[in-house]
Design a protein around this motif. Structure first.
Motif, PDB file in Angstrom:
ATOM      1  N   LYS A 129      13.533  -6.720 -37.150  1.00  0.00           N
ATOM      2  CA  LYS A 129      14.325  -5.509 -37.425  1.00  0.00           C
ATOM      3  C   LYS A 129      14.940  -4.952 -36.139  1.00  0.00           C
ATOM      4  O   LYS A 129      15.090  -3.741 -35.980  1.00  0.00           O
ATOM      5  CB  LYS A 129      13.428  -4.413 -38.050  1.00  0.00           C
ATOM      6  N   GLY A 130      15.272  -5.835 -35.218  1.00  0.00           N
ATOM      7  CA  GLY A 130      15.810  -5.401 -33.942  1.00  0.00           C
ATOM      8  C   GLY A 130      17.247  -4.924 -34.023  1.00  0.00           C
ATOM      9  O   GLY A 130      17.954  -5.145 -35.016  1.00  0.00           O
ATOM     10  N   ALA A 131      17.664  -4.253 -32.952  1.00  0.00           N
ATOM     11  CA  ALA A 131      19.071  -3.887 -32.761  1.00  0.00           C
ATOM     12  C   ALA A 131      19.414  -4.374 -31.361  1.00  0.00           C
ATOM     13  O   ALA A 131      18.762  -3.971 -30.389  1.00  0.00           O
ATOM     14  CB  ALA A 131      19.259  -2.383 -32.866  1.00  0.00           C
ATOM     15  N   THR A 132      20.409  -5.255 -31.266  1.00  0.00           N
ATOM     16  CA  THR A 132      20.698  -5.907 -29.991  1.00  0.00           C
ATOM     17  C   THR A 132      22.147  -5.695 -29.572  1.00  0.00           C
ATOM     18  O   THR A 132      23.056  -5.946 -30.364  1.00  0.00           O
ATOM     19  CB  THR A 132      20.422  -7.433 -30.101  1.00  0.00           C
ATOM     20  N   GLY A 133      22.342  -5.245 -28.339  1.00  0.00           N
ATOM     21  CA  GLY A 133      23.681  -5.202 -27.752  1.00  0.00           C
ATOM     22  C   GLY A 133      23.891  -6.482 -26.958  1.00  0.00           C
ATOM     23  O   GLY A 133      22.958  -6.987 -26.325  1.00  0.00           O
ATOM     24  N   MET A 134      25.110  -7.036 -27.002  1.00  0.00           N
ATOM     25  CA  MET A 134      25.372  -8.320 -26.350  1.00  0.00           C
ATOM     26  C   MET A 134      26.661  -8.258 -25.530  1.00  0.00           C
ATOM     27  O   MET A 134      27.635  -7.639 -25.951  1.00  0.00           O
ATOM     28  CB  MET A 134      25.508  -9.424 -27.400  1.00  0.00           C
ATOM     29  N   LEU A 135      26.642  -8.955 -24.396  1.00  0.00           N
ATOM     30  CA  LEU A 135      27.801  -8.973 -23.500  1.00  0.00           C
ATOM     31  C   LEU A 135      28.036 -10.417 -23.047  1.00  0.00           C
ATOM     32  O   LEU A 135      27.105 -11.074 -22.579  1.00  0.00           O
ATOM     33  CB  LEU A 135      27.500  -8.103 -22.273  1.00  0.00           C
ATOM     34  N   ALA A 136      29.269 -10.895 -23.213  1.00  0.00           N
ATOM     35  CA  ALA A 136      29.591 -12.273 -22.787  1.00  0.00           C
ATOM     36  C   ALA A 136      30.441 -12.216 -21.524  1.00  0.00           C
ATOM     37  O   ALA A 136      31.339 -11.377 -21.426  1.00  0.00           O
ATOM     38  CB  ALA A 136      30.356 -12.985 -23.889  1.00  0.00           C
ATOM     39  N   ASN A 137      30.167 -13.117 -20.562  1.00  0.00           N
ATOM     40  CA  ASN A 137      31.065 -13.156 -19.408  1.00  0.00           C
ATOM     41  C   ASN A 137      32.261 -14.061 -19.728  1.00  0.00           C
ATOM     42  O   ASN A 137      32.349 -14.660 -20.806  1.00  0.00           O
ATOM     43  CB  ASN A 137      30.323 -13.528 -18.116  1.00  0.00           C
ATOM     44  N   GLU A 138      33.195 -14.153 -18.766  1.00  0.00           N
ATOM     45  CA  GLU A 138      34.470 -14.848 -19.045  1.00  0.00           C
ATOM     46  C   GLU A 138      34.301 -16.331 -19.321  1.00  0.00           C
ATOM     47  O   GLU A 138      35.162 -16.943 -19.953  1.00  0.00           O
ATOM     48  CB  GLU A 138      35.407 -14.674 -17.842  1.00  0.00           C
ATOM     49  N   ALA A 139      33.207 -16.914 -18.853  1.00  0.00           N
ATOM     50  CA  ALA A 139      33.028 -18.359 -19.019  1.00  0.00           C
ATOM     51  C   ALA A 139      32.543 -18.738 -20.425  1.00  0.00           C
ATOM     52  O   ALA A 139      32.488 -19.923 -20.770  1.00  0.00           O
ATOM     53  CB  ALA A 139      32.042 -18.864 -17.978  1.00  0.00           C
ATOM     54  N   VAL A 140      32.196 -17.732 -21.238  1.00  0.00           N
ATOM     55  CA  VAL A 140      31.639 -18.028 -22.582  1.00  0.00           C
ATOM     56  C   VAL A 140      32.776 -18.309 -23.563  1.00  0.00           C
ATOM     57  O   VAL A 140      33.703 -17.511 -23.700  1.00  0.00           O
ATOM     58  CB  VAL A 140      30.779 -16.827 -23.076  1.00  0.00           C
ATOM     59  N   SER A 141      32.707 -19.451 -24.250  1.00  0.00           N
ATOM     60  CA  SER A 141      33.744 -19.796 -25.237  1.00  0.00           C
ATOM     61  C   SER A 141      33.475 -19.050 -26.548  1.00  0.00           C
ATOM     62  O   SER A 141      32.367 -18.537 -26.765  1.00  0.00           O
ATOM     63  CB  SER A 141      33.732 -21.306 -25.495  1.00  0.00           C
ATOM     64  N   ASP A 142      34.477 -19.039 -27.440  1.00  0.00           N
ATOM     65  CA  ASP A 142      34.294 -18.384 -28.741  1.00  0.00           C
ATOM     66  C   ASP A 142      33.155 -19.034 -29.520  1.00  0.00           C
ATOM     67  O   ASP A 142      32.372 -18.367 -30.188  1.00  0.00           O
ATOM     68  CB  ASP A 142      35.592 -18.468 -29.567  1.00  0.00           C
ATOM     69  N   LYS A 143      33.081 -20.365 -29.402  1.00  0.00           N
ATOM     70  CA  LYS A 143      32.034 -21.098 -30.124  1.00  0.00           C
ATOM     71  C   LYS A 143      30.640 -20.691 -29.603  1.00  0.00           C
ATOM     72  O   LYS A 143      29.707 -20.461 -30.376  1.00  0.00           O
ATOM     73  CB  LYS A 143      32.275 -22.601 -29.908  1.00  0.00           C
ATOM     74  N   GLY A 175      17.706   0.440 -27.041  1.00  0.00           N
ATOM     75  CA  GLY A 175      16.686  -0.203 -26.214  1.00  0.00           C
ATOM     76  C   GLY A 175      15.453   0.677 -26.080  1.00  0.00           C
ATOM     77  O   GLY A 175      14.330   0.273 -26.384  1.00  0.00           O
ATOM     78  N   SER A 176      15.669   1.914 -25.662  1.00  0.00           N
ATOM     79  CA  SER A 176      14.559   2.860 -25.503  1.00  0.00           C
ATOM     80  C   SER A 176      14.320   3.638 -26.797  1.00  0.00           C
ATOM     81  O   SER A 176      13.291   4.325 -26.919  1.00  0.00           O
ATOM     82  CB  SER A 176      14.873   3.858 -24.386  1.00  0.00           C
ATOM     83  N   GLY A 177      15.256   3.558 -27.732  1.00  0.00           N
ATOM     84  CA  GLY A 177      15.234   4.378 -28.947  1.00  0.00           C
ATOM     85  C   GLY A 177      13.968   4.341 -29.788  1.00  0.00           C
ATOM     86  O   GLY A 177      13.549   5.389 -30.301  1.00  0.00           O
ATOM     87  N   PRO A 178      13.329   3.152 -29.961  1.00  0.00           N
ATOM     88  CA  PRO A 178      12.109   3.173 -30.783  1.00  0.00           C
ATOM     89  C   PRO A 178      11.098   4.210 -30.292  1.00  0.00           C
ATOM     90  O   PRO A 178      10.466   4.900 -31.099  1.00  0.00           O
ATOM     91  CB  PRO A 178      11.576   1.738 -30.655  1.00  0.00           C
ATOM     92  N   ALA A 179      11.006   4.367 -28.954  1.00  0.00           N
ATOM     93  CA  ALA A 179      10.042   5.346 -28.418  1.00  0.00           C
ATOM     94  C   ALA A 179      10.417   6.776 -28.798  1.00  0.00           C
ATOM     95  O   ALA A 179       9.541   7.624 -28.997  1.00  0.00           O
ATOM     96  CB  ALA A 179       9.957   5.217 -26.890  1.00  0.00           C
ATOM     97  N   TYR A 180      11.725   7.056 -28.951  1.00  0.00           N
ATOM     98  CA  TYR A 180      12.131   8.419 -29.348  1.00  0.00           C
ATOM     99  C   TYR A 180      11.613   8.700 -30.764  1.00  0.00           C
ATOM    100  O   TYR A 180      11.148   9.791 -31.081  1.00  0.00           O
ATOM    101  CB  TYR A 180      13.646   8.618 -29.334  1.00  0.00           C
ATOM    102  N   PHE A 181      11.754   7.689 -31.625  1.00  0.00           N
ATOM    103  CA  PHE A 181      11.284   7.872 -33.002  1.00  0.00           C
ATOM    104  C   PHE A 181       9.753   7.965 -33.046  1.00  0.00           C
ATOM    105  O   PHE A 181       9.200   8.728 -33.835  1.00  0.00           O
ATOM    106  CB  PHE A 181      11.816   6.751 -33.912  1.00  0.00           C
ATOM    107  N   PHE A 182       9.079   7.177 -32.187  1.00  0.00           N
ATOM    108  CA  PHE A 182       7.609   7.285 -32.138  1.00  0.00           C
ATOM    109  C   PHE A 182       7.211   8.705 -31.723  1.00  0.00           C
ATOM    110  O   PHE A 182       6.258   9.274 -32.252  1.00  0.00           O
ATOM    111  CB  PHE A 182       6.998   6.269 -31.152  1.00  0.00           C
TER     112      PHE A 182
END
Ligand SMILES: NC(=O)c1ccc[n+]([C@@H]2O[C@H](COP(=O)([O-])OP(=O)(O)OC[C@H]3O[C@@H](n4cnc5c(N)ncnc54)[C@H](OP(=O)(O)O)[C@@H]3O)[C@@H](O)[C@H]2O)c1
Length: 276
Positions: A129-143, A175-182
């Motif tokens: 049940k995670g929530a993940t932010g993702m960042l690709a650098n310029e070398a990453v292809s669409d695939k 990232g830190s949010g679960p602790a706020y809800f706890f």
């Protein structure tokens, strides 16, 4: 997901366990997953459970994988990268789940020109049940981007951001949010006890209320604001509580706390990247 891709995990701890379980539950073949760690006993446990190939040598694992997931603690990531630097001529996609370490630093440690997806998952990933932010650098292809999205989707929902600063914002929110809800669950349970409930009942009601509210917010077409308005009858009990929150400037308290997390995330990124 393409079962032809070989995915190697460096670090066999909690997060690797969650991701590997998610991938296998989603139909990805364990034959195409490899795992390395410095802890031979842990590797043997994982090998028995998932029936996958394990290594105590990260370089050997890396040579056989098109995707390499860094699932070690942030503090050891530079060592792991520098160890691999001469051994990734086959241009694998690197996915880092290490909190706080910037893609630019990972790229530098790996020698440059490496396809890197930096991610910021959160603890509920361990339950899918995670929530993940993702960042690709310029070398990453669409695939490769699509593949990284599929891998992280195995443990919850994902979204892409455009720069490292936005990953600091993701860190401050989910990232830190679960602790706020706890903290809210804990505070509501304590307040329930102060009003006369026994501890077990107060905790049970508090947890179930958080679960129910979260499920309503995620399944309803209404925004959280609209849902709140719907359950707040004029002159009722909820209105009395909400007004009390607002008198104490609840929104500002949350905004300050998240700004503190954001600032600390930026500081930690600098500290973790400053090891040359
Ligand atoms: N747990 C979460 O909910 C969560 C959420 C968001 C992000 N993350 C990130 O995910 C990453 C992994 O977290 P985790 O909770 O899975 O950590 P973990 O349980 O400590 O697993 C990391 C594993 O890596 C091993 N390791 C240490 N040095 C190594 C090396 N040089 N080569 C290969 N393996 C090595 C560790 O062994 P030893 O224990 O013997 O050192 C340990 O088994 C961290 O960077 C963390 O920031 C975790």
């Amino acid at each position: 997901m393409q079962n032809l891709t070989t995915i190697g995990f460096i670090g066999a701890g909690n997060m690797a366990y969650a991701l590997i379980s998610g991938l296998i539950n989603n139909g990805f073949s364990a034959q195409n997953i490899k795992l390395s760690d410095t802890d031979a006993a842990l590797l043997s446990l994982r090998a028995d459970e998932f029936n996958l190939e394990v290594f105590t040598d990260n370089v050997k694992l890396a040579a056989q994988c098109e995707v390499i997931v860094f699932a070690v603690k942030p503090q050891v990531l530079s060592l792991v990268c520098k160890e691999l630097q001469q051994h990734i001529n086959h241009n694998p996609l690197i996915i880092s789940i290490a909190a706080g370490v910037r893609a630019t630093d990972i790229n530098r440690w790996l020698g440059g020109d490496t396809a890197i997806v930096r991610t910021m998952p959160n603890t509920p990933a361990l339950l899918g049940k995670g929530a993940t932010g993702m960042l690709a650098n310029e070398a990453v292809s669409d695939k490769q981007k699509a593949l990284a999205g599929q891998i992280l989707s195995a443990v919850g929902s994902c979204l892409w951001v455009e720069d490292e600063k936005m990953l600091d914002a993701v860190t401050a929110l989910s990232g830190s949010g679960p602790a706020y809800f706890f903290l809210l669950i804990e505070s509501m349970a304590k307040a329930g006890v102060a009003l006369g409930l026994d501890e077990a009942s107060a905790e049970k009601l508090s947890i179930q209320t958080a679960l129910g509210a979260s499920m309503m917010a995620s399944s309803s077409d209404d925004s959280a604001h609209q849902l709140r308005a719907k359950v707040t009858s004029k002159n009722g009990t909820t209105q009395a509580a909400i007004e009390s929150f607002q008198d104490q400037d609840f929104e500002m308290i949350v905004a300050h706390a998240m700004r503190a997390a954001f600032d600390r995330s930026r500081e930690m990124g600098t500290e973790l990247g400053d090891d040359d």
